[in-house]
Design an enzyme around this catalytic site. Structure first.
Site, PDB file in Angstrom:
ATOM      1  CD  GLU A  67     -30.392  51.120  47.420  1.00 12.53           C
ATOM      2  OE1 GLU A  67     -29.687  50.114  47.595  1.00 12.53           O
ATOM      3  OE2 GLU A  67     -31.314  51.167  46.578  1.00 12.53           O
ATOM      4  CE  LYS A 123     -30.198  46.529  48.216  1.00 14.36           C
ATOM      5  NZ  LYS A 123     -30.124  47.422  47.031  1.00 14.36           N
ATOM      6  CB  CYS A 182     -33.554  48.952  47.151  1.00 17.17           C
ATOM      7  SG  CYS A 182     -34.004  49.293  45.420  1.00 17.17           S
ATOM      8  N   PRO A 234     -30.220  68.027  15.190  1.00 14.62           N
ATOM      9  CG  PRO A 234     -28.364  66.884  14.408  1.00 14.62           C
ATOM     10  CD  PRO A 234     -29.126  67.152  15.665  1.00 14.62           C
ATOM     11  CG  LEU A 235     -36.566  68.780  13.417  1.00 10.23           C
ATOM     12  CD1 LEU A 235     -36.903  67.704  14.449  1.00 10.23           C
ATOM     13  CD2 LEU A 235     -37.277  70.093  13.750  1.00 10.23           C
ATOM     14  CB  SER A 236     -34.341  64.167   9.838  1.00 14.05           C
ATOM     15  OG  SER A 236     -35.187  63.289  10.569  1.00 14.05           O
ATOM     16  N   GLY A 237     -37.276  65.754  10.320  1.00  7.24           N
ATOM     17  CA  GLY A 237     -38.674  65.670   9.921  1.00  7.24           C
ATOM     18  C   GLY A 237     -39.249  64.278  10.034  1.00  7.24           C
ATOM     19  N   GLY A 238     -38.443  63.314  10.546  1.00  9.67           N
ATOM     20  CA  GLY A 238     -38.922  61.949  10.757  1.00  9.67           C
ATOM     21  C   GLY A 238     -39.398  61.723  12.177  1.00  9.67           C
ATOM     22  CB  VAL A 239     -41.071  58.772  13.714  1.00  3.98           C
ATOM     23  CG1 VAL A 239     -41.350  58.285  15.132  1.00  3.98           C
ATOM     24  CG2 VAL A 239     -42.341  58.722  12.883  1.00  3.98           C
ATOM     25  CG  ASP A 240     -36.402  57.538  15.083  1.00  2.00           C
ATOM     26  OD1 ASP A 240     -37.351  57.082  15.736  1.00  2.00           O
ATOM     27  OD2 ASP A 240     -35.746  56.872  14.279  1.00  2.00           O
TER      28      ASP A 240
END
Length: 726
Positions: free
Chosen positions: A45, A114, A175, A352-358
């Site tokens: 499309e 369309k 579509c 910025p790598l915090s060490g958390g899941v996100d």
């Protein structure tokens, strides 16, 4: 007589308003189709101008340049003796239509507008286009002068019609018309149309790839025939990743397809089918009488044969293998990041790598992107050329994803006095395993400097709540840490490559998930503010599942410890080195509860009262009062933080309950947080439930009393023993 029909569908990675590149990719797809013996080529499309032009569709330039590109394509020698349909906007009677333009040997056969526009989710088609409402009707469209000179035609048909060659009849959907309950492919099939062509711009959402394929397959299963479905793939400048998965369906089976995820810009799938088998298939269906009375479509005559009776192998049914949601997260955002990076002419990413899941999920997706790049370089000069430009090395060849990650991906652990050793260690270990260039900085000095400025002006020094401060003081102290990280992230992103004597800058990546955005659990203009966010459309629940998948698939054992860690912002002082702050405690809701509320709000369009009613049977283990308090808390926080969505970092759209104010979720950003009328309705319902519960309790107690004998009413027959005869 055997009528073997060879047709090609295309998945193209187009870019809005990049007419030259779009033209070249279309021509490349036609060349591939010709090489595979196709007599018909269909594309996605609005492929000439790109689907996500949005308000540029209101500009006459967009239509003009689309016509210019169309003429260039039509006049190309490769387009000899093949029917081609392309997607582009067409202005007719001062209205803009989303059209397929079908041409053959430098002549336009039909402009098919369309008829059913899409206006849900990220789609706003009726803002730019007018639907063609004249069913089975055509009119004459007078071509722009330079088009008429090139084709030798003054006017061409525009409208709802089918193309009839000497040996095959071809109809069109665009579509959304496939999704419509009154899809046109059924009446077209009843009218004898054997091939239905659909150029589409369908984007990716988790767990939804099968929807489209099931519709395509069922279209030919119900009525027989051949369905050509071509879809865009990749990111063309917006927040969505187009899903690919172009395919050919024949008599209920898929016989050819393209990939869903790939860094290759042009992919063509070609099928050979026997159209005589359409007739035999339809004779087995109970549609003969219905078809005989069906209204006819206008036929546009094409003086050409598109089939052959030569010995050729027919395409066999294939088994469609769907990706798991974890695989979709691994590959969809990675491909989207690649498109954004190469088209922004930047040298890589900064996170910025915090060490958390996100943040670790964002990092893992970049690593997945690098793996895809390494896999694609042997077969794609375009991918290799882009990588060499990014790393400022014309001779570079990536052989290893970790090594490439070290050149394109820069991570930084930004510590404060409230950061723990555990998160610092997790961030460092993951960076080593994925190969990113990792640094560690302590931003406490910058935070202290800002607080000293405030103290100098006001003579007051705010304190954390654990030190006796008020909630306002505590929140301000947390926010200043988060915002300092954002400033430092942008400083590093602009100068890291300069310090390494490389060209360009880095794109800052965000790492706020969709549930935190929905709840508003983020600091405005903190490190959730970035250039792009690969996980901003993904729930926390899905991110955890993705990391479990990536841990084994990508051999990243560090993700095991990251998944088991308690999510925390680490903005409050530690207690003897231990955390005192967790995300779920701060939010007052679990991530699972937020995900459920988000889907309820989107799928059911639930306000406070409706959500309360919907969640009562879902959260049966909770008391009605507890459910009511959670719903009220959610909507208070939603109203209080909705303004943050106006500056939400652009993220690839994946979950269907995105709160993104800019495209997907068009709601106000300033609310009354009291919700007085709505919450009063919840309270009334709670009182009703309480009354019912009390009545039930009384009824249960009364059942222990002796049951008096039934006394027959007058004029009621009895059996003579006091029993009523029924």
């Amino acid at each position: 007589m055997v009528r073997k029909f060879v047709a090609s569908v295309c998945s193209l990675n187009q870019w809005s308003l990049e007419f030259e590149g779009n033209k070249n990719r279309i021509l490349q797809s036609i060349q591939y189709a010709v090489q595979e013996g196709a007599k018909y080529r269909s594309g996605p499309e609005l492929e000439i101008c790109g689907y996500t032009c949005e308000d540029h569709f209101l500009e006459p330039d967009t239509s003009l340049h689309s016509w210019e590109v169309l003429v260039a394509i039509m006049m190309a020698p490769i387009c000899r003796d093949i029917v081609v349909d392309v997607g582009m906007p067409v202005i007719y009677k001062s209205r803009t239509y989303n059209c397929r333009v079908i041409f053959y040997n430098k002549k336009i056969c039909l402009i098919r507008p369309k008829m059913c526009l899409c206006n849900s989710g990220n789609y706003r088609e009726s803002r730019w286009f007018t639907p063609w409402s004249k069913e089975r009707t055509t009119e004459q469209f007078y071509l722009p002068q330079f088009v008429a000179q090139a084709t030798g035609q003054i006017s061409v048909p525009i409208g709802d019609a089918v193309l009839m060659a000497k040996d095959v009849t071809i109809g069109y959907e665009i579509c959304e018309e496939l999704w419509n309950p009154q899809s046109a492919h059924i009446p077209m099939a009843l009218d004898g149309v054997e091939v239905i062509v659909n150029g589409s711009g369908s984007y990716m959402e988790l767990r939804k790839a099968n929807y489209t394929i099931d519709l395509v397959r069922s279209a030919t299963f119900k009525a027989g025939g051949c369905y050509l479905y071509s879809n865009l793939r990749g990111g063309d400048g917006g927040r969505v990743y187009f899903n690919g998965c172009s395919c050919v369906s024949f008599n209920g089976d898929v016989v050819a397809r393209t990939q869903q995820f790939s860094l290759i810009d042009v992919e063509v799938a070609t099928a050979t089918v026997d159209l005589d088998l359409v007739s035999s298939y339809r004779t087995r269906l109970s549609t003969a009488a219905t078809g005989a009375s069906a209204s006819s479509y206008p036929r546009i005559i094409l003086d050409a044969r598109l089939t052959h009776n030569q010995t050729a192998k027919l395409s066999s049914p294939i088994s469609w293998q769907y990706h798991t949601p974890e695989e979709e997260i691994a590959y969809g955002p990675a491909c989207w990041l690649w498109d954004y990076l190469r088209r922004s002419n930047q040298g890589g990413f900064f996170l910025p790598l915090s060490g958390g899941v996100d943040s670790c999920s964002s990092a893992t997706i970049v690593h997945s992107m690098c793996r895809l790049v390494v896999q694609s370089c042997p077969s794609s000069e375009e991918v290799l050329s882009s990588v060499r430009t990014m790393v400022s090395d014309p001779n570079y060849y990536p052989h290893d994803a970790r090594e490439l990650c070290g050149r394109l991906f820069f991570t930084c652990y930004m510590a404060t006095e409230n950061s723990s050793a555990e998160t610092k260690s997790r961030a460092k270990l993951l960076a080593q395993q994925i190969g990113s260039t990792h640094t560690e900085v302590n931003v406490s000095g910058a935070v202290t400097a800002l607080l000293n400025i405030f103290a100098l002006v006001t003579g007051m020094k705010p304190k954390f709540s654990t030190h006796g401060g008020t909630p306002r003081e505590c929140l301000a102290l947390q926010n200043v840490q988060a915002r300092v990280r954002m400033v430092i992230a942008y400083l590093f992103s602009q100068l890291v490559l300069w310090a390494r004597n490389r060209q360009g800058g880095l794109l800052v990546l965000g790492s706020a998930n969709v549930d935190e955005s929905l709840r508003g659990y983020l600091t405005k203009y903190d490190c959730s503010s970035a250039d792009v966010n690969p996980i901003g459309g993904i729930s926390k629940i899905d991110l955890r599942s993705f990391l479990a998948f990536a841990k084994d698939k990508f051999d990243l054992p560090a993700l095991g410890e990251i998944m088991s860690a308690v999510p925390t912002a680490e903005l409050m002082p530690l207690n003897d080195g231990c955390l005192v702050q967790t995300d779920e405690a701060d939010m007052g809701l679990t991530y699972a509860e937020l995900s459920t509320m988000g889907r309820c709000r989107m799928y059911e369009r639930a306000g406070p009262y409706s959500m309360f009613q919907s969640l009562l049977p879902v959260w049966k283990e909770e008391t009605p009062q507890s459910v009511a308090e959670k719903v009220k808390h959610f909507f208070r926080c939603y109203a209080l933080n909705r303004h943050k969505m106006t500056v939400l970092t652009p993220s690839v759209h994946l979950e269907s309950y995105s709160p993104d104010d800019n495209r997907f979720d068009h709601r106000p950003f300033l609310y009354s947080i009291s919700w007085r009328w709505q919450f009063a309705a919840i309270q009334k319902h709670l009182q009703m439930l309480s009354t019912i519960e009390n009545v039930n309790c009384i009824s249960i107690k009364d059942t222990s009393a002796p049951i008096p004998p039934v006394k027959p009413r007058k004029n009621v027959n009895t059996d003579g023993k006091g029993g009523v005869v029924v």
